[in-house]
Write a protein that holds these residues in place. Structure first.
Motif, PDB file in Angstrom:
ATOM      1  N   LEU A   1     -63.454  22.208 -20.778  1.00 40.30           N
ATOM      2  CA  LEU A   1     -63.861  21.654 -19.494  1.00 40.30           C
ATOM      3  C   LEU A   1     -63.522  20.163 -19.429  1.00 40.30           C
ATOM      4  CD1 LEU A   1     -65.281  21.893 -16.746  1.00 40.30           C
ATOM      5  CD2 LEU A   1     -67.437  21.430 -17.942  1.00 40.30           C
ATOM      6  N   GLY A   2     -63.816  19.439 -20.498  1.00 40.77           N
ATOM      7  CA  GLY A   2     -63.505  18.013 -20.532  1.00 40.77           C
ATOM      8  C   GLY A   2     -62.020  17.741 -20.392  1.00 40.77           C
ATOM      9  N   VAL A   3     -61.207  18.529 -21.068  1.00 40.76           N
ATOM     10  CA  VAL A   3     -59.752  18.349 -20.991  1.00 40.76           C
ATOM     11  C   VAL A   3     -59.256  18.616 -19.573  1.00 40.76           C
ATOM     12  CG1 VAL A   3     -57.550  19.344 -21.751  1.00 40.76           C
ATOM     13  CG2 VAL A   3     -59.314  18.781 -23.428  1.00 40.76           C
ATOM     14  N   MET A   4     -59.777  19.630 -18.931  1.00 41.21           N
ATOM     15  CA  MET A   4     -59.342  19.959 -17.570  1.00 41.21           C
ATOM     16  C   MET A   4     -59.793  18.890 -16.578  1.00 41.21           C
ATOM     17  SD  MET A   4     -57.430  22.456 -17.978  1.00 41.21           S
ATOM     18  CE  MET A   4     -57.056  22.801 -16.282  1.00 41.21           C
ATOM     19  N   LEU A   5     -60.989  18.349 -16.767  1.00 35.84           N
ATOM     20  CA  LEU A   5     -61.439  17.266 -15.898  1.00 35.84           C
ATOM     21  C   LEU A   5     -60.564  16.025 -16.084  1.00 35.84           C
ATOM     22  CD1 LEU A   5     -65.308  17.613 -16.311  1.00 35.84           C
ATOM     23  CD2 LEU A   5     -63.981  18.064 -14.233  1.00 35.84           C
ATOM     24  N   VAL A   6     -60.224  15.727 -17.320  1.00 33.85           N
ATOM     25  CA  VAL A   6     -59.388  14.555 -17.604  1.00 33.85           C
ATOM     26  C   VAL A   6     -57.996  14.735 -17.014  1.00 33.85           C
ATOM     27  CG1 VAL A   6     -58.256  13.266 -19.466  1.00 33.85           C
ATOM     28  CG2 VAL A   6     -60.677  13.812 -19.630  1.00 33.85           C
ATOM     29  N   GLN A   7     -57.412  15.928 -17.137  1.00 32.66           N
ATOM     30  CA  GLN A   7     -56.074  16.124 -16.578  1.00 32.66           C
ATOM     31  C   GLN A   7     -56.086  15.990 -15.061  1.00 32.66           C
ATOM     32  OE1 GLN A   7     -54.394  18.612 -14.641  1.00 32.66           O
ATOM     33  NE2 GLN A   7     -56.294  19.680 -14.263  1.00 32.66           N
ATOM     34  N   GLY A   8     -57.160  16.386 -14.420  1.00 28.90           N
ATOM     35  CA  GLY A   8     -57.271  16.186 -12.972  1.00 28.90           C
ATOM     36  C   GLY A   8     -57.308  14.706 -12.614  1.00 28.90           C
ATOM     37  N   MET A   9     -58.053  13.934 -13.399  1.00 28.92           N
ATOM     38  CA  MET A   9     -58.131  12.494 -13.152  1.00 28.92           C
ATOM     39  C   MET A   9     -56.793  11.815 -13.415  1.00 28.92           C
ATOM     40  SD  MET A   9     -61.173  12.231 -12.127  1.00 28.92           S
ATOM     41  CE  MET A   9     -61.740  13.878 -11.890  1.00 28.92           C
ATOM     42  N   ILE A  10     -56.098  12.248 -14.469  1.00 29.70           N
ATOM     43  CA  ILE A  10     -54.780  11.675 -14.760  1.00 29.70           C
ATOM     44  C   ILE A  10     -53.812  11.987 -13.625  1.00 29.70           C
ATOM     45  CG2 ILE A  10     -52.771  11.840 -16.291  1.00 29.70           C
ATOM     46  CD1 ILE A  10     -54.782  12.128 -18.613  1.00 29.70           C
ATOM     47  N   SER A  11     -53.874  13.188 -13.091  1.00 29.20           N
ATOM     48  CA  SER A  11     -53.017  13.531 -11.951  1.00 29.20           C
ATOM     49  C   SER A  11     -53.313  12.619 -10.769  1.00 29.20           C
ATOM     50  CB  SER A  11     -53.221  14.988 -11.540  1.00 29.20           C
ATOM     51  OG  SER A  11     -52.795  15.857 -12.547  1.00 29.20           O
ATOM     52  N   GLY A  12     -54.596  12.374 -10.505  1.00 27.44           N
ATOM     53  CA  GLY A  12     -54.973  11.476  -9.416  1.00 27.44           C
ATOM     54  C   GLY A  12     -54.477  10.064  -9.647  1.00 27.44           C
ATOM     55  N   ILE A  13     -54.517   9.610 -10.899  1.00 26.62           N
ATOM     56  CA  ILE A  13     -54.023   8.276 -11.228  1.00 26.62           C
ATOM     57  C   ILE A  13     -52.515   8.200 -11.009  1.00 26.62           C
ATOM     58  CG2 ILE A  13     -53.679   6.638 -13.137  1.00 26.62           C
ATOM     59  CD1 ILE A  13     -56.441   7.657 -14.212  1.00 26.62           C
ATOM     60  N   VAL A  14     -51.801   9.215 -11.456  1.00 28.13           N
ATOM     61  CA  VAL A  14     -50.343   9.234 -11.265  1.00 28.13           C
ATOM     62  C   VAL A  14     -50.003   9.248  -9.778  1.00 28.13           C
ATOM     63  CG1 VAL A  14     -48.265  10.640 -11.594  1.00 28.13           C
ATOM     64  CG2 VAL A  14     -49.838  10.268 -13.497  1.00 28.13           C
ATOM     65  N   PHE A  15     -50.707  10.073  -9.006  1.00 23.12           N
ATOM     66  CA  PHE A  15     -50.462  10.114  -7.558  1.00 23.12           C
ATOM     67  C   PHE A  15     -50.720   8.758  -6.927  1.00 23.12           C
ATOM     68  CE2 PHE A  15     -51.795  14.855  -7.485  1.00 23.12           C
ATOM     69  CZ  PHE A  15     -50.580  15.220  -8.028  1.00 23.12           C
ATOM     70  N   GLY A  16     -51.853   8.157  -7.278  1.00 17.58           N
ATOM     71  CA  GLY A  16     -52.232   6.888  -6.679  1.00 17.58           C
ATOM     72  C   GLY A  16     -51.300   5.740  -7.033  1.00 17.58           C
ATOM     73  N   LEU A  17     -50.735   5.770  -8.230  1.00 19.20           N
ATOM     74  CA  LEU A  17     -49.866   4.687  -8.667  1.00 19.20           C
ATOM     75  C   LEU A  17     -48.400   4.892  -8.302  1.00 19.20           C
ATOM     76  CD1 LEU A  17     -51.341   3.872 -12.197  1.00 19.20           C
ATOM     77  CD2 LEU A  17     -51.611   2.578 -10.075  1.00 19.20           C
ATOM     78  N   THR A  18     -48.049   6.046  -7.783  1.00 21.20           N
ATOM     79  CA  THR A  18     -46.678   6.289  -7.358  1.00 21.20           C
ATOM     80  C   THR A  18     -46.364   5.420  -6.137  1.00 21.20           C
ATOM     81  OG1 THR A  18     -46.808   8.572  -8.124  1.00 21.20           O
ATOM     82  CG2 THR A  18     -45.053   8.046  -6.568  1.00 21.20           C
ATOM     83  N   PRO A  19     -45.281   4.658  -6.181  1.00 22.97           N
ATOM     84  CA  PRO A  19     -44.928   3.832  -5.005  1.00 22.97           C
ATOM     85  C   PRO A  19     -44.701   4.700  -3.771  1.00 22.97           C
ATOM     86  CG  PRO A  19     -43.615   3.207  -6.927  1.00 22.97           C
ATOM     87  CD  PRO A  19     -44.354   4.440  -7.294  1.00 22.97           C
ATOM     88  N   ASP A  20     -45.051   4.177  -2.607  1.00 21.95           N
ATOM     89  CA  ASP A  20     -44.931   4.934  -1.365  1.00 21.95           C
ATOM     90  C   ASP A  20     -43.509   5.445  -1.131  1.00 21.95           C
ATOM     91  OD1 ASP A  20     -47.603   4.624  -0.833  1.00 21.95           O
ATOM     92  OD2 ASP A  20     -47.328   2.996   0.620  1.00 21.95           O
ATOM     93  N   GLU A  21     -42.524   4.624  -1.449  1.00 21.57           N
ATOM     94  CA  GLU A  21     -41.135   5.030  -1.225  1.00 21.57           C
ATOM     95  C   GLU A  21     -40.778   6.247  -2.077  1.00 21.57           C
ATOM     96  OE1 GLU A  21     -41.864   1.794  -2.348  1.00 21.57           O
ATOM     97  OE2 GLU A  21     -42.055   1.052  -0.285  1.00 21.57           O
ATOM     98  N   ARG A  22     -41.190   6.203  -3.318  1.00 23.80           N
ATOM     99  CA  ARG A  22     -40.899   7.331  -4.221  1.00 23.80           C
ATOM    100  C   ARG A  22     -41.686   8.572  -3.820  1.00 23.80           C
ATOM    101  NH1 ARG A  22     -41.916   7.005 -10.472  1.00 23.80           N
ATOM    102  NH2 ARG A  22     -41.382   9.139 -10.920  1.00 23.80           N
ATOM    103  N   TRP A  23     -42.936   8.389  -3.413  1.00 24.41           N
ATOM    104  CA  TRP A  23     -43.767   9.511  -2.960  1.00 24.41           C
ATOM    105  C   TRP A  23     -43.115  10.195  -1.758  1.00 24.41           C
ATOM    106  CZ3 TRP A  23     -47.966  12.114  -4.654  1.00 24.41           C
ATOM    107  CH2 TRP A  23     -48.582  12.974  -3.753  1.00 24.41           C
TER     108      TRP A  23
END
Length: 140
Positions: A70-92
């Motif tokens: 459960l902890g690993v799955m929660l962390v991977q969700g947060m990492i995905s959110g971090i990657v999405f949030g830090l992706t530059p708008d142009e690249r997104w």
């Protein structure tokens, strides 16, 4: 017919709220994403471990092995959110909204990113601490 606009803010918040169940992947890639359909399995197994520990107690070794999932799955969700949030708008927009009018991401992405970092850190440290504690208790 063009595909629907994929909002960076929506993807970040879906990863934050339901990332362990793979909802952010379904939002971005659609219902054909096989990996998204595999996300609920370890999450539910980890939740079963939490339920077992609640019912049986801390001496249940099976729960010790299931809860870190459960902890690993929660962390991977947060990492995905971090990657999405830090992706530059142009690249997104080039990846998810090709051929559509670009839209700026705004503050919703930044706030979601802050929550992902905060909760992801808590989940990661809690998972490491729980697993290490149970491992060393088993050695005694």
């Amino acid at each position: 017919m063009s595909a629907a606009y994929k909002s960076k803010a929506a993807a970040t918040w879906l990863a934050l709220a339901l990332g362990s169940f793979g909802i952010h992947r379904l939002y971005l890639r659609g219902f054909g994403d096989k990996l998204a359909w595999l996300h609920p399995i370890p999450t539910l197994i980890g939740l079963y471990g939490v339920q077992r520990m609640d019912q049986i107690g801390q001496d249940d070794r099976l729960a010790w092995m299931l809860i870190p999932l459960l902890g690993v799955m929660l962390v991977q969700g947060m990492i995905s959110g971090i990657v999405f949030g830090l992706t530059p708008d142009e690249r997104w927009n080039a990846r998810w909204n090709a051929g559509q009018e670009p839209r700026p991401s705004g503050w919703a992405v930044i706030i979601g990113l802050v929550f992902c970092v905060f909760l992801g850190g808590i989940c990661l440290m809690s998972t490491i601490a729980f697993t290490a504690q149970r491992y060393f208790e088993a050695q005694v």
